[in-house]
Design a protein around this motif. Structure first.
Motif, short mmCIF file in Angstrom:
data_model
loop_
_atom_site.label_atom_id
_atom_site.label_comp_id
_atom_site.label_asym_id
_atom_site.label_seq_id
_atom_site.Cartn_x
_atom_site.Cartn_y
_atom_site.Cartn_z
N SER A 29 0.85 -1.19 0.00
CA SER A 29 0.00 0.00 0.00
C SER A 29 0.88 1.24 0.00
O SER A 29 1.98 1.24 0.57
CB SER A 29 -0.90 0.01 1.24
OG SER A 29 -1.77 -1.10 1.24
N PRO A 30 0.43 2.33 -0.64
CA PRO A 30 1.24 3.55 -0.64
C PRO A 30 1.23 4.23 0.73
O PRO A 30 0.31 4.02 1.52
CB PRO A 30 0.55 4.41 -1.70
CG PRO A 30 -0.87 3.96 -1.68
CD PRO A 30 -0.82 2.49 -1.39
N HIS A 31 2.25 5.02 0.98
CA HIS A 31 2.31 5.80 2.20
C HIS A 31 2.66 7.24 1.85
O HIS A 31 3.15 7.54 0.76
CB HIS A 31 3.32 5.21 3.20
CG HIS A 31 4.65 4.88 2.58
ND1 HIS A 31 4.96 3.62 2.14
CD2 HIS A 31 5.74 5.65 2.32
CE1 HIS A 31 6.19 3.62 1.64
NE2 HIS A 31 6.69 4.83 1.73
N ILE A 32 2.37 8.14 2.76
CA ILE A 32 2.59 9.57 2.51
C ILE A 32 4.03 9.94 2.84
O ILE A 32 4.55 9.58 3.90
CB ILE A 32 1.62 10.42 3.36
CG1 ILE A 32 0.17 10.08 3.00
CG2 ILE A 32 1.88 11.90 3.14
CD1 ILE A 32 -0.85 10.79 3.85
N VAL A 33 4.66 10.65 1.92
CA VAL A 33 6.04 11.11 2.11
C VAL A 33 6.10 12.61 1.84
O VAL A 33 5.21 13.19 1.21
CB VAL A 33 7.03 10.36 1.18
CG1 VAL A 33 7.04 8.87 1.50
CG2 VAL A 33 6.67 10.58 -0.28
#
Length: 242
Positions: A29-33
């Motif tokens: 899953s994508p994560h916020i950076v």
């Protein structure tokens, strides 16, 4: 008005909390950076900080936020909104008020803009991307600022289409759900999510499909008649009249 003797020493800075999604693989899953800049001078020499700079006397706040972000990182966000003004007396050795903006960018736009920035002979100096859940020690009150930006993002996603700032012009429902899950930090039921977004009237189905290792998925786009987020009675700075 009587001066207290320190008004002339107050300076105004602008900073930007620039958020995008990143996934390490298709299975994850994508994560916020976000990008941070390592400081090259005191105070907080060597510490990480938000991109920013001083406000020029001849520019507006949003213009300054866009300029300093572009100069520091090479990025031009698709979504830029004023977050808050931070002005605690003890936040900096010199009296500084920071007007902070938050910006959202699709990951593919980040890659294109950084590539174009490098192709033009520039290179973001001392810039590194960090996952918001695993930040290093930060200069000044920048950890508090980022925490507040994420709180605002999670609140806005419930009543605006702010998640669109993380997506390309056309996207699948799974990609939209990934953005919501990254923002809310929890899993969403796919069937319920589909029903809710299709009933909202904010999405327009296209006749195109995303193909790949899985079965083709229909691409959607947002109804552009709906604002990305409610800015209230104030229009963006560039469209305001004196």
């Amino acid at each position: 008005m009587t001066k207290t003797g320190n008004e002339d020493s107050i300076r105004v800075a602008v900073s930007a909390v620039t958020l995008t999604l990143r996934r390490e693989s298709e299975e994850e899953s994508p994560h916020i950076v976000l990008p941070l800049v390592r400081r090259t001078r005191e105070p907080h020499l060597g510490d990480w900080a938000l991109p920013g700079g001083w406000l020029d006397a001849q520019e507006g706040l949003e213009e300054a936020a866009s300029r300093t972000l572009a100069e520091t990182t090479g990025l031009a966000p698709s979504y830029l909104e004023q977050l808050y003004a931070f002005g605690a007396v003890d936040r900096s050795p010199t009296r500084t008020i920071s007007v902070v903006y938050w910006a959202l960018l699709p990951s593919d736009a980040v890659d294109r803009q950084i590539a174009a920035y490098r192709a033009a002979g520039h290179a973001p100096e001392n810039v590194q991307w960090f996952e918001v859940a695993d930040l290093p020690p930060l200069a000044f009150d920048h950890a508090q600022i980022i925490h507040y930006a994420l709180w605002r993002l999670r609140n806005k996603v419930g009543y605006s289409r702010v998640a669109h700032g993380f997506l390309p012009p056309e996207f699948t429902l799974a990609e939209l759900r990934d953005a919501y899950e990254a923002i809310l930090q929890r899993r969403l039921d796919p069937a319920n999510f589909r029903r809710q977004v299709e009933a909202s009237g904010t999405l327009i189905p296209t006749d195109r499909f995303r193909t790949g290792s899985h079965r083709p998925a229909r691409l959607y786009r947002y109804n552009t008649d709906v604002e990305l987020a409610d800015r209230g009675p104030l229009a963006p700075e560039e469209t305001r009249t004196p």
